[in-house]
Scaffold this motif. Structure first.
Motif, mmCIF file in Angstrom:
data_model
loop_
_atom_site.group_PDB
_atom_site.id
_atom_site.type_symbol
_atom_site.label_atom_id
_atom_site.label_comp_id
_atom_site.label_asym_id
_atom_site.label_seq_id
_atom_site.Cartn_x
_atom_site.Cartn_y
_atom_site.Cartn_z
ATOM 1 N N UNK A 138 -29.357 -5.292 -101.444
ATOM 2 C CA UNK A 138 -29.450 -5.581 -100.449
ATOM 3 C C UNK A 138 -27.781 -6.558 -99.772
ATOM 4 N N UNK A 139 -27.540 -6.952 -101.211
ATOM 5 C CA UNK A 139 -25.978 -8.010 -101.042
ATOM 6 C C UNK A 139 -25.227 -6.422 -100.508
ATOM 7 N N UNK A 140 -25.246 -5.211 -100.637
ATOM 8 C CA UNK A 140 -23.570 -4.814 -99.931
ATOM 9 C C UNK A 140 -23.784 -4.314 -98.360
ATOM 10 N N UNK A 141 -25.182 -4.538 -97.761
ATOM 11 C CA UNK A 141 -25.226 -3.630 -96.604
ATOM 12 C C UNK A 141 -24.111 -4.692 -95.503
ATOM 13 N N UNK A 142 -24.145 -6.954 -95.460
ATOM 14 C CA UNK A 142 -23.068 -6.436 -94.680
ATOM 15 C C UNK A 142 -21.899 -5.825 -94.878
ATOM 16 N N UNK A 143 -21.542 -5.501 -95.980
ATOM 17 C CA UNK A 143 -20.143 -4.585 -95.662
ATOM 18 C C UNK A 143 -19.906 -4.067 -94.699
ATOM 19 N N UNK A 144 -21.209 -2.977 -94.723
ATOM 20 C CA UNK A 144 -20.925 -1.765 -93.154
ATOM 21 C C UNK A 144 -21.591 -2.521 -92.415
ATOM 22 N N UNK A 145 -22.274 -3.273 -91.912
ATOM 23 C CA UNK A 145 -22.065 -4.071 -90.722
ATOM 24 C C UNK A 145 -20.948 -4.930 -89.980
ATOM 25 N N UNK A 146 -20.184 -5.642 -91.177
ATOM 26 C CA UNK A 146 -18.522 -6.320 -91.077
ATOM 27 C C UNK A 146 -17.795 -5.156 -90.695
ATOM 28 N N UNK A 147 -17.574 -4.290 -91.166
ATOM 29 C CA UNK A 147 -17.189 -2.837 -90.850
ATOM 30 C C UNK A 147 -16.880 -2.346 -89.862
ATOM 31 N N UNK A 148 -18.693 -1.725 -89.568
ATOM 32 C CA UNK A 148 -18.812 -1.567 -87.916
ATOM 33 C C UNK A 148 -17.990 -2.863 -86.282
ATOM 34 N N UNK A 149 -18.802 -4.268 -86.879
ATOM 35 C CA UNK A 149 -18.238 -4.984 -85.919
ATOM 36 C C UNK A 149 -16.903 -5.340 -85.751
ATOM 37 N N UNK A 150 -16.380 -4.897 -86.674
ATOM 38 C CA UNK A 150 -14.884 -5.567 -86.736
ATOM 39 C C UNK A 150 -14.411 -5.041 -86.139
ATOM 40 N N UNK A 151 -13.949 -4.213 -85.015
ATOM 41 C CA UNK A 151 -13.642 -3.250 -83.804
ATOM 42 C C UNK A 151 -13.447 -4.300 -82.705
ATOM 43 N N UNK A 152 -15.100 -4.490 -82.706
ATOM 44 C CA UNK A 152 -15.591 -4.890 -81.449
ATOM 45 C C UNK A 152 -14.950 -6.810 -81.745
ATOM 46 N N UNK A 153 -14.887 -7.601 -82.964
ATOM 47 C CA UNK A 153 -14.552 -9.224 -82.698
ATOM 48 C C UNK A 153 -13.143 -9.039 -82.756
ATOM 49 N N UNK A 154 -12.263 -8.151 -83.421
ATOM 50 C CA UNK A 154 -10.640 -8.154 -82.868
ATOM 51 C C UNK A 154 -10.164 -8.096 -81.680
ATOM 52 N N UNK A 155 -11.337 -6.977 -81.302
ATOM 53 C CA UNK A 155 -10.597 -7.204 -79.423
ATOM 54 C C UNK A 155 -10.781 -8.363 -79.159
ATOM 55 N N UNK A 156 -12.574 -8.435 -78.855
ATOM 56 C CA UNK A 156 -12.408 -9.385 -78.135
ATOM 57 C C UNK A 156 -11.576 -11.411 -78.739
ATOM 58 N N UNK A 157 -11.158 -11.014 -79.687
ATOM 59 C CA UNK A 157 -10.107 -12.510 -80.184
ATOM 60 C C UNK A 157 -8.581 -11.422 -79.889
ATOM 61 N N UNK A 158 -8.092 -10.612 -79.844
ATOM 62 C CA UNK A 158 -7.723 -9.862 -78.947
ATOM 63 C C UNK A 158 -7.091 -10.837 -77.078
ATOM 64 N N UNK A 159 -8.272 -10.110 -76.581
ATOM 65 C CA UNK A 159 -8.549 -10.571 -75.375
ATOM 66 C C UNK A 159 -8.144 -12.169 -75.158
ATOM 67 N N UNK A 160 -8.760 -12.634 -76.340
ATOM 68 C CA UNK A 160 -8.697 -13.853 -75.484
ATOM 69 C C UNK A 160 -7.250 -14.762 -76.131
ATOM 70 N N UNK A 161 -6.378 -14.510 -77.096
ATOM 71 C CA UNK A 161 -5.261 -14.845 -77.386
ATOM 72 C C UNK A 161 -4.185 -14.063 -76.367
ATOM 73 N N UNK A 162 -4.682 -12.803 -75.683
ATOM 74 C CA UNK A 162 -4.017 -12.054 -75.079
ATOM 75 C C UNK A 162 -3.945 -13.157 -73.156
ATOM 76 N N UNK A 163 -4.811 -13.771 -73.521
ATOM 77 C CA UNK A 163 -5.175 -14.480 -72.052
ATOM 78 C C UNK A 163 -4.249 -15.851 -71.599
ATOM 79 N N UNK A 164 -5.059 -16.327 -73.291
ATOM 80 C CA UNK A 164 -4.622 -17.362 -73.550
ATOM 81 C C UNK A 164 -2.615 -17.310 -73.498
#
Length: 164
Positions: free
Chosen positions: A128-154
């Motif tokens: 079960x230690x390795x499941x977060x690696x998969x979910x972090x890789x899946x969530x990365x594009x969404x998280x990076x896009x949100x932070x990019x949007x906030x940074x660009x808006x600012x």
């Protein structure tokens, strides 16, 4: 220069997302939010104090999760330094490919947590230690896009304020 308030807000949000109550089936695959946020700042914003923030955020995670003091801090600092050193390579990829290229970093973080837990005799299911690696890789594009949007808006808001 990045906004200090936005930087701090993202770190606090990462901590909040890490401790929010989830059903057991979802909690097993919870993305490593602090790792992802630190990774974003280390990768895309070179002037951000990502390594210092990784240490402080890791200490907060250690206290929140009753982990040995320095466990998460060590893992986050190692990840931040590694991402910062390899940023020239990772920024060549589109965001979704960077998420895949960062899997070894996520894996190193998970291994460090697993190793330190083993040293301190903290029992945990290894598979079960390795499941977060998969979910972090899946969530990365969404998280990076949100932070990019906030940074660009600012940045747009700041550029409008400077115009005569």
């Amino acid at each position: 220069m990045i906004g200090a308030l936005g930087f701090l807000a993202s770190l606090v949000l990462a901590l909040m997302l890490q401790v929010v109550e989830l059903p057991e089936w979802a909690a097993l695959a919870r993305p490593a939010w602090p790792l992802m946020i630190i990774g974003y700042w280390a990768l895309y914003v070179p002037e951000a104090p990502a390594v210092a923030a990784a240490w402080l955020l890791g200490l907060c995670c250690d206290v929140l999760f009753s982990a040995p003091l320095g466990q998460h801090a060590l893992g986050l600092v190692v990840a931040a330094v590694l991402i910062r050193r390899l940023a020239g390579i990772y920024t060549l990829f589109p965001t979704w490919q960077a998420g895949l290229a960062l899997i070894p970093v996520w894996g190193l973080y998970a291994f460090l947590m697993f190793w330190i837990d083993g040293l301190t005799r903290h029992a945990a299911d290894a598979t079960l230690r390795w499941l977060p690696i998969v979910s972090t890789s899946i969530a990365w594009p969404i998280c990076a896009a949100l932070l990019d949007t906030v940074r660009a808006r600012r940045a747009r808001r700041r550029s409008r304020m400077r115009l005569p």
